[in-house]
Write a protein that holds these residues in place. Structure first.
Motif, PDB file in Angstrom:
ATOM      1  N   THR A  92       1.014  -1.552   4.133  1.00  0.00           N
ATOM      2  CA  THR A  92       0.523  -0.201   3.852  1.00  0.00           C
ATOM      3  C   THR A  92       0.775   0.723   5.037  1.00  0.00           C
ATOM      4  O   THR A  92       1.153   1.890   4.862  1.00  0.00           O
ATOM      5  N   GLY A  93       0.587   0.208   6.251  1.00  0.00           N
ATOM      6  CA  GLY A  93       0.843   1.017   7.441  1.00  0.00           C
ATOM      7  C   GLY A  93       2.295   1.448   7.544  1.00  0.00           C
ATOM      8  O   GLY A  93       2.588   2.626   7.824  1.00  0.00           O
ATOM      9  N   SER A 124      -2.586   1.991  -0.690  1.00  0.00           N
ATOM     10  CA  SER A 124      -3.736   1.105  -0.871  1.00  0.00           C
ATOM     11  C   SER A 124      -3.926   0.754  -2.344  1.00  0.00           C
ATOM     12  O   SER A 124      -4.221  -0.401  -2.696  1.00  0.00           O
ATOM     13  N   TRP A 177      -5.625  -9.533   4.673  1.00  0.00           N
ATOM     14  CA  TRP A 177      -5.834  -8.266   5.364  1.00  0.00           C
ATOM     15  C   TRP A 177      -4.626  -7.903   6.218  1.00  0.00           C
ATOM     16  O   TRP A 177      -4.283  -6.728   6.362  1.00  0.00           O
ATOM     17  N   LEU A 178      -3.966  -8.913   6.798  1.00  0.00           N
ATOM     18  CA  LEU A 178      -2.805  -8.631   7.639  1.00  0.00           C
ATOM     19  C   LEU A 178      -1.684  -8.004   6.819  1.00  0.00           C
ATOM     20  O   LEU A 178      -1.082  -7.002   7.236  1.00  0.00           O
ATOM     21  N   SER A 179      -1.386  -8.572   5.658  1.00  0.00           N
ATOM     22  CA  SER A 179      -0.312  -8.006   4.842  1.00  0.00           C
ATOM     23  C   SER A 179      -0.680  -6.610   4.356  1.00  0.00           C
ATOM     24  O   SER A 179       0.170  -5.727   4.273  1.00  0.00           O
ATOM     25  N   PHE A 180      -1.956  -6.394   4.047  1.00  0.00           N
ATOM     26  CA  PHE A 180      -2.382  -5.045   3.642  1.00  0.00           C
ATOM     27  C   PHE A 180      -2.151  -4.043   4.762  1.00  0.00           C
ATOM     28  O   PHE A 180      -1.586  -2.967   4.550  1.00  0.00           O
ATOM     29  N   LEU A 181      -2.578  -4.388   5.974  1.00  0.00           N
ATOM     30  CA  LEU A 181      -2.459  -3.463   7.092  1.00  0.00           C
ATOM     31  C   LEU A 181      -1.001  -3.201   7.459  1.00  0.00           C
ATOM     32  O   LEU A 181      -0.602  -2.056   7.699  1.00  0.00           O
ATOM     33  N   VAL A 182      -0.186  -4.250   7.491  1.00  0.00           N
ATOM     34  CA  VAL A 182       1.206  -4.097   7.898  1.00  0.00           C
ATOM     35  C   VAL A 182       2.006  -3.342   6.839  1.00  0.00           C
ATOM     36  O   VAL A 182       2.683  -2.346   7.138  1.00  0.00           O
ATOM     37  N   LEU A 189      -1.394   6.895   2.304  1.00  0.00           N
ATOM     38  CA  LEU A 189      -2.404   5.877   2.589  1.00  0.00           C
ATOM     39  C   LEU A 189      -3.192   5.518   1.329  1.00  0.00           C
ATOM     40  O   LEU A 189      -3.404   4.331   1.033  1.00  0.00           O
ATOM     41  N   TYR A 205      -1.256  -1.745  -3.325  1.00  0.00           N
ATOM     42  CA  TYR A 205      -1.592  -3.081  -2.843  1.00  0.00           C
ATOM     43  C   TYR A 205      -2.649  -3.713  -3.738  1.00  0.00           C
ATOM     44  O   TYR A 205      -2.564  -4.897  -4.081  1.00  0.00           O
TER      45      TYR A 205
END
Length: 267
Positions: free
Chosen positions: A208-209, A228, A201-206, A224, A231
């Protein structure tokens, strides 16, 4: 998130470089993206100190992007070709086709708001711009500076497509998926040993953000959704080539849509 993916196939030059010479691998992951960004900084500087938007001025002063973009494209391609065997593309027909489908779907969501803007008859600025609903007609249009159909026009247009569909697809996917996703997973450790596409989840949030923030606010919603989907493809396929193909198809379709419908602000 799912369990760790299996170890990569041994024997490839890209895997050996990553595991045996990590400092060299890191440079080859980051430098193409850094070169790309340096040219964007040059464009910004040219806009502030060099650009003169007057009809009496030559095109290279009125629109410096028409010579900076080709130089950016060539510089990035030279580096990418030279280091081609350093990247873990792992091409396969299956993932090329799936990546192409993801690219078409992803860019469809990106283009939908500007289509709805026209369909709904919106004519002004408003909160809906944050959802991507905008006219997007002002942007890269070679016909504004060169004779339409002439050699200069076609050179500018072709180089713009090469930049968007080839260079951006390679540079960004190598940096975002191959390098940054790994670094986020184990920043203080030997992150280069992390397998490609390992989910968290961390790599997704960082990742993608940051991908979203790298675009204009009008593109945040589209970025976004697209980020997503990329990813998801990355962690499903564990295949960098699939992500590159997705980006290639998406940007190619966006360019065709921009030119075909006069939505030059999209690119």
């Amino acid at each position: 998130m799912a369990a760790d993916p299996p170890a990569p196939k041994s024997g490839s030059s890209a895997d050996r470089l990553r595991l045996e010479e990590p400092s060299l691998w890191i440079r080859r992951q980051v430098v193409p993206f850094a070169i790309f960004m340096l040219f964007l900084m040059l464009l910004s500087a040219a806009g502030s100190f060099f650009k003169v938007d007057l009809p009496s001025q030559p095109w290279w002063r009125r629109a410096p992007e028409y010579w900076i973009y080709p130089l950016q494209t060539i510089a990035c391609l030279v580096v990418l070709v030279r280091w081609w065997k350093s990247y873990e593309f792992n091409w396969s027909l299956k993932w090329v086709l799936i990546g192409a489908c993801f690219g078409a779907v992803g860019i469809g969501f990106w283009l939908l708001p500007t289509y709805l803007y026209d369909s709904l008859g919106l004519q002004s600025e408003g909160w809906w711009n944050w959802l991507g609903l905008a006219s997007r007609r002002d942007g890269f249009n070679p016909a504004e500076h060169f004779e339409e159909g002439g050699a200069a026009y076609w050179f500018a247009l072709v180089m713009r497509f090469v930049r968007a569909a080839v260079v951006v697809a390679l540079v960004e996917e190598i940096f975002w998926r191959s390098f940054l996703m790994r670094m986020v997973l184990d920043f203080d450790g030997d992150y280069w040993k992390q397998p490609f596409g390992k989910p968290s989840w961390l790599s997704f949030l960082v990742v993608t953000g940051l991908f979203v923030l790298a675009h204009l606010p009008v593109d945040y919603a589209g970025a976004l959704i697209y980020g997503s989907l990329t990813y998801a493809l990355c962690v499903w396929s564990r295949n960098l080539g699939a992500c590159v193909v997705m980006h290639f198809v998406a940007n190619l379709l966006m360019g065709l849509y921009a030119v075909g419908f006069g939505k030059y602000g999209l690119w």
